[in-house]
Design a protein around this motif. Structure first.
Motif, PDB file in Angstrom:
ATOM      1  N   ASP A 263     -22.369  93.285  49.016  1.00  0.00           N
ATOM      2  CA  ASP A 263     -21.037  92.703  49.702  1.00  0.00           C
ATOM      3  C   ASP A 263     -20.097  93.574  50.142  1.00  0.00           C
TER       4      ASP A 263
ATOM      5  N   ASP B 248     -17.391  94.271  48.510  1.00  0.00           N
ATOM      6  CA  ASP B 248     -16.862  95.338  47.361  1.00  0.00           C
ATOM      7  C   ASP B 248     -17.951  96.632  47.351  1.00  0.00           C
TER       8      ASP B 248
ATOM      9  N   ASP C 177     -19.972  98.472  41.284  1.00  0.00           N
ATOM     10  CA  ASP C 177     -19.970  97.188  41.333  1.00  0.00           C
ATOM     11  C   ASP C 177     -21.410  96.713  40.760  1.00  0.00           C
TER      12      ASP C 177
ATOM     13  N   HIS D 182     -17.232  96.068  37.659  1.00  0.00           N
ATOM     14  CA  HIS D 182     -16.121  94.962  37.111  1.00  0.00           C
ATOM     15  C   HIS D 182     -17.095  93.848  36.564  1.00  0.00           C
ATOM     16  N   HIS D 183     -18.379  94.080  36.452  1.00  0.00           N
ATOM     17  CA  HIS D 183     -19.268  93.068  35.627  1.00  0.00           C
ATOM     18  C   HIS D 183     -19.343  93.372  34.393  1.00  0.00           C
TER      19      HIS D 183
ATOM     20  N   ALA E  73     -14.220  95.417  41.882  1.00  0.00           N
ATOM     21  CA  ALA E  73     -14.491  96.972  41.583  1.00  0.00           C
ATOM     22  C   ALA E  73     -13.491  97.751  42.553  1.00  0.00           C
TER      23      ALA E  73
ATOM     24  N   ASP F  17     -12.172  89.351  47.412  1.00  0.00           N
ATOM     25  CA  ASP F  17     -12.896  89.204  46.187  1.00  0.00           C
ATOM     26  C   ASP F  17     -11.773  88.085  45.160  1.00  0.00           C
TER      27      ASP F  17
HETATM   28 MN   LIG Z   1     -17.887  93.157  43.203  1.00  0.00          MN
END
Ligand SMILES: [Mn+2]
Length: 382
Positions: A41, A43, A118, A139-140, A159, A190
């Motif tokens: 995506d 990001d 990401d 950021h997961h 991210a 996002d």
């Molecule tokens: Mn992301």
């Protein structure tokens, strides 16, 4: 306007000079590949470029390059990325895609190191690359893999925010305008334009966006509106393109399962492609899938999710539908025709509206994994 263009020009010259020839330079040399997630995506494309730009300043013999985790031909499937990179003045011809660099070969030669952006888990086919992961920016939720990797992991909306924080604090020189615009657009998309109601934005995203807005002189609302429109723009894409545009593959229990996310109403898709059932069956067969889920999300008029379930095994479709419906996802057949679309070669494709619009792929996948693990372990043999 001319001033904006002047800024953009200066920024893009620097970034393009850096990107040009990178693919040539990495051949046969130790390389640090900064790699986004395979769903690629915005990001996962913009953040690796910006982060590699930052990392490339500090390092000596190992050359740092951003790698787009898709083949070049798939870039056009992401019109929001096509638009933003063009707007930032980045020549995408200069970006390194999977077909521009032989990562397997570099790995086999002992030349490859990875920085994951990401995401923080390598996909199944690349599991053997674990020992060469030296950094993670994500950021997961941290899955705790690759303990030797340096990690920057925080639950922010994008991210890109984590890259922006580092870029903004990295020195007296202001960040490059092209890189700043890539990060800003990504953060806005996002976080749904920093909207608290969408439950993605955090104060860190707000702060990063605010400073990037100052740097770039961009107009927040119009930048977001354009990106959002491009993201939902599927005109000119075939059913196969829409299916592979945001696609992930999993081994769930004994099954190979693909989940596509698509941003259009399922009914509109069915109306627009009389061969939908055949195309979905062909796609599943080409990937040797036991099961294909297509998750549609759209906001026409309010946010809704719809789900299509395909398998060559009609009994499996029944079981999956029964399980999901019973798990609170809430599936009602999409009208007309009770949600049944004729597939090719006896496959079964069934289409539903989802009562719980909060069940995204991120949530559905572990739910199904649990069910199918039980089914393959506890059920009858075969
Ligand atoms: Mn992301």
């Amino acid at each position: 306007m001319s001033r904006d263009q002047g800024r953009k020009q200066r920024g893009s010259v620097k970034v393009n000079r850096w990107l040009a020839g990178l693919a040539e330079q990495v051949r046969g040399r130790p390389v640090r590949a900064v790699l986004g997630d395979e769903a690629a995506d915005l990001d996962s494309m913009a953040s690796p470029v910006a982060y590699a730009w930052l990392l490339a300043r500090g390092n000596g013999e190992r050359i740092t390059v951003p790698v787009m985790n898709i083949p070049w031909a798939d870039f056009r499937l992401r019109p929001e990325a096509v638009w933003l990179f063009a707007q930032a003045g980045v020549q995408v011809d200069n970006l390194i895609f999977l077909d521009d660099i032989d990562l397997d070969r570099a790995h086999a030669q002992g030349l490859l190191r990875l920085v994951l952006v990401d995401h923080n888990r390598l996909p199944e086919p690349r599991r053997a690359w674990g020992p060469i992961v030296e950094g993670i920016l994500d950021h997961h939720e941290d899955e705790g893999l690759y303990p030797d990797a340096g990690r920057i992991i925080a639950p922010v909306g994008s991210a890109a925010t984590l890259v922006a924080e580092r870029l903004l604090q990295s020195g007296p020189q202001p960040p490059d305008p092209a890189v700043s615009l890539l990060l800003l657009g990504t953060i806005l998309l996002d976080t749904v334009n920093l909207d608290p109601a969408a439950k993605r934005v955090t104060p860190r995203d707000e702060q990063a966006a605010e400073r990037l807005l100052q740097r770039t002189g961009a107009v927040r609302q119009s930048l977001f509106d354009r990106l959002q429109a491009e993201k939902f723009n599927v005109s000119g894409l075939s059913t196969r393109d829409i299916l592979r545009r945001d696609y992930k593959e999993y081994r769930l229990g004994a099954l190979k399962c693909g989940i596509s996310s698509a941003l259009l109403p399922l009914g509109e898709w069915i109306d627009g492609d009389p061969q939908l059932g055949t195309a979905v069956g062909d796609f599943a067969r080409s990937r040797e899938l036991d099961l294909l889920l297509v998750m549609c999300a759209h906001a026409r008029p309010e946010f809704r999710r719809e789900l299509a379930v395909y398998s060559a095994d009609a009994g499996l479709v029944e079981r999956i539908v029964g399980f999901l419906d019973g798990s609170g996802v809430g599936l009602s057949p999409l009208q007309p025709g009770a949600g049944i679309v004729e597939g090719s070669e006896g496959g079964s494709l069934r289409c539903f509206t989802q009562a719980d619009a909060g069940r995204s792929r991120k949530k559905l996948q572990p739910l199904l994994a649990g069910y199918l693990k039980g089914e393959s372990g506890g059920g009858p043999a075969g």
